[in-house]
Every structure is written in C-alpha cells, then in structure tokens.
Design an enzyme around this catalytic site. Structure first.
Site, mmCIF file in Angstrom:
data_model
loop_
_atom_site.group_PDB
_atom_site.id
_atom_site.type_symbol
_atom_site.label_atom_id
_atom_site.label_comp_id
_atom_site.label_asym_id
_atom_site.label_seq_id
_atom_site.Cartn_x
_atom_site.Cartn_y
_atom_site.Cartn_z
ATOM 1 N N GLN A 48 21.869 -25.446 -13.127
ATOM 2 C CA GLN A 48 20.941 -25.816 -14.209
ATOM 3 C C GLN A 48 21.225 -27.240 -14.663
ATOM 4 O O GLN A 48 22.353 -27.570 -15.048
ATOM 5 C CB GLN A 48 21.081 -24.857 -15.399
ATOM 6 C CG GLN A 48 20.039 -25.147 -16.488
ATOM 7 C CD GLN A 48 20.128 -24.189 -17.677
ATOM 8 O OE1 GLN A 48 21.071 -23.413 -17.810
ATOM 9 N NE2 GLN A 48 19.137 -24.252 -18.542
ATOM 10 N N HIS B 250 13.632 -22.357 -17.756
ATOM 11 C CA HIS B 250 12.441 -22.539 -16.930
ATOM 12 C C HIS B 250 12.560 -21.685 -15.691
ATOM 13 O O HIS B 250 13.659 -21.462 -15.170
ATOM 14 C CB HIS B 250 12.258 -24.009 -16.553
ATOM 15 C CG HIS B 250 13.480 -24.673 -16.022
ATOM 16 N ND1 HIS B 250 14.525 -25.092 -16.841
ATOM 17 C CD2 HIS B 250 13.861 -24.956 -14.758
ATOM 18 C CE1 HIS B 250 15.475 -25.621 -16.094
ATOM 19 N NE2 HIS B 250 15.103 -25.546 -14.818
HETATM 20 P P1 DGP Z 1 17.318 -26.933 -12.990
HETATM 21 O O1 DGP Z 1 18.192 -27.727 -12.072
HETATM 22 O O2 DGP Z 1 17.237 -25.463 -12.619
HETATM 23 O O3 DGP Z 1 17.684 -27.150 -14.449
HETATM 24 O O4 DGP Z 1 15.860 -27.495 -12.774
HETATM 25 C C1 DGP Z 1 15.384 -28.638 -13.408
HETATM 26 C C2 DGP Z 1 14.207 -29.110 -12.616
HETATM 27 O O5 DGP Z 1 13.445 -29.977 -13.426
HETATM 28 C C3 DGP Z 1 14.565 -29.898 -11.366
HETATM 29 O O6 DGP Z 1 14.059 -29.208 -10.220
HETATM 30 C C4 DGP Z 1 13.904 -31.238 -11.530
HETATM 31 C C5 DGP Z 1 12.911 -31.011 -12.653
HETATM 32 N N1 DGP Z 1 12.720 -32.134 -13.539
HETATM 33 C C6 DGP Z 1 13.695 -32.829 -14.189
HETATM 34 N N2 DGP Z 1 13.141 -33.798 -14.931
HETATM 35 C C7 DGP Z 1 11.800 -33.706 -14.763
HETATM 36 C C8 DGP Z 1 10.691 -34.431 -15.280
HETATM 37 O O7 DGP Z 1 10.824 -35.373 -16.075
HETATM 38 N N3 DGP Z 1 9.455 -34.034 -14.870
HETATM 39 C C9 DGP Z 1 9.265 -32.985 -14.002
HETATM 40 N N4 DGP Z 1 8.004 -32.704 -13.672
HETATM 41 N N5 DGP Z 1 10.295 -32.272 -13.506
HETATM 42 C C10 DGP Z 1 11.535 -32.634 -13.882
#
Ligand code: DGP
Length: 117
Positions: free
Chosen positions: A97, A103
């Site tokens: 995470q 999420h």
């Molecule tokens: P996790 O590693 O499970 O906490 O997933 C976080 C996810 O969020 C990762 O796959 C990348 C995504 N992410 C991080 N920052 C942003 C952002 O600013 N915009 C979008 N669309 N996704 C993001």
C-alpha cells in the site's frame, strides 16, 4: 473522517488533482490508475478518507460493500465478465500500500498468476 489535505486521493475527490474518472456517486469515485499494471487498471475509492482496512468501523460496512458494487458495475461496463478480473486491496506498506486512503484495484486484460507476487 474528513478529507486529508495531504492525501492524493482526497485531492482527486475534491477535483484539485485531475484524474480519468469512470464513475462517481455520493459515496465513491473510480478512476484509471496513473501507473497501470494491466490493460484495465481502475481504482475504486470511497469519498470518506479511511487510511487502511484496520481503520474501518462498523459504520463503514455499507460503504465498503458499495465499493464492490461499483467495481462490479465498472467490470460490466468494460465487458470483463468473460475473461475475468482481479480485485486487490493492498493493506499496509508491507503489502504494497502506497496511498493511505483505502481503494480497490480492478485489474483485467492479461493473465494473472496465483499465488500473487
Ligand atoms: P497502492 O499501492 O495499493 O496504495 O495503490 C496506489 C495506486 O494509486 C497505485 O497503483 C498508483 C495509483 N496512484 C498514485 N497516485 C495517483 C494519482 O495521482 N492518480 C492516479 N490516477 N493514480 C495514482
């Protein structure tokens, strides 16, 4: 829990940071992952700032169930039933995470291995 000014997902919910939004309702938002790990990689996010699964309370049960309902709706819209899809929640840094706002990852469009990496 109110919005966390340091939380990137709270900023997306508040439209302070852009995202490719595929679903939004009173309780949840879904948008495409900025760093996709599969041809389909959509994040389903509660509007309430809940940092991790251990922060969920009994009052959040319906909200957490709603995330799965939204995921199912997006999966149907994207036609994912036939070939399947994977839903993932990483909880805690040791499990990968990186954003401390719960999420659901909805992943599809390629083969997935088990056990997961
Ligand atoms: P996790 O590693 O499970 O906490 O997933 C976080 C996810 O969020 C990762 O796959 C990348 C995504 N992410 C991080 N920052 C942003 C952002 O600013 N915009 C979008 N669309 N996704 C993001």
């Amino acid at each position: 829990m109110s919005a966390d000014p340091n939380c990137i997902f709270c900023k997306i919910i508040e439209k302070k940071t852009p995202a490719s939004v595929v679903h939004e309702d009173e309780h949840a938002i879904a948008f495409e992952d900025v760093n996709p790990q599969a041809p389909v990689h959509t994040l389903i996010v509660p509007k309430k700032h809940i940092p991790d699964i251990h922060s969920i309370t009994v009052a959040d049960r319906e909200l957490v169930g709603h995330l799965f309902f939204v995921a199912r709706k997006i999966a149907a819209q994207k036609g994912l039933e036939k070939n399947g899809y994977r839903m993932v929640i990483n909880n805690g840094p040791g499990a990968g995470q990186t954003v401390l706002h719960i999420h659901l990852h909805l992943l599809s469009g390629r083969a997935f291995h088990w056990p997961p990496g």
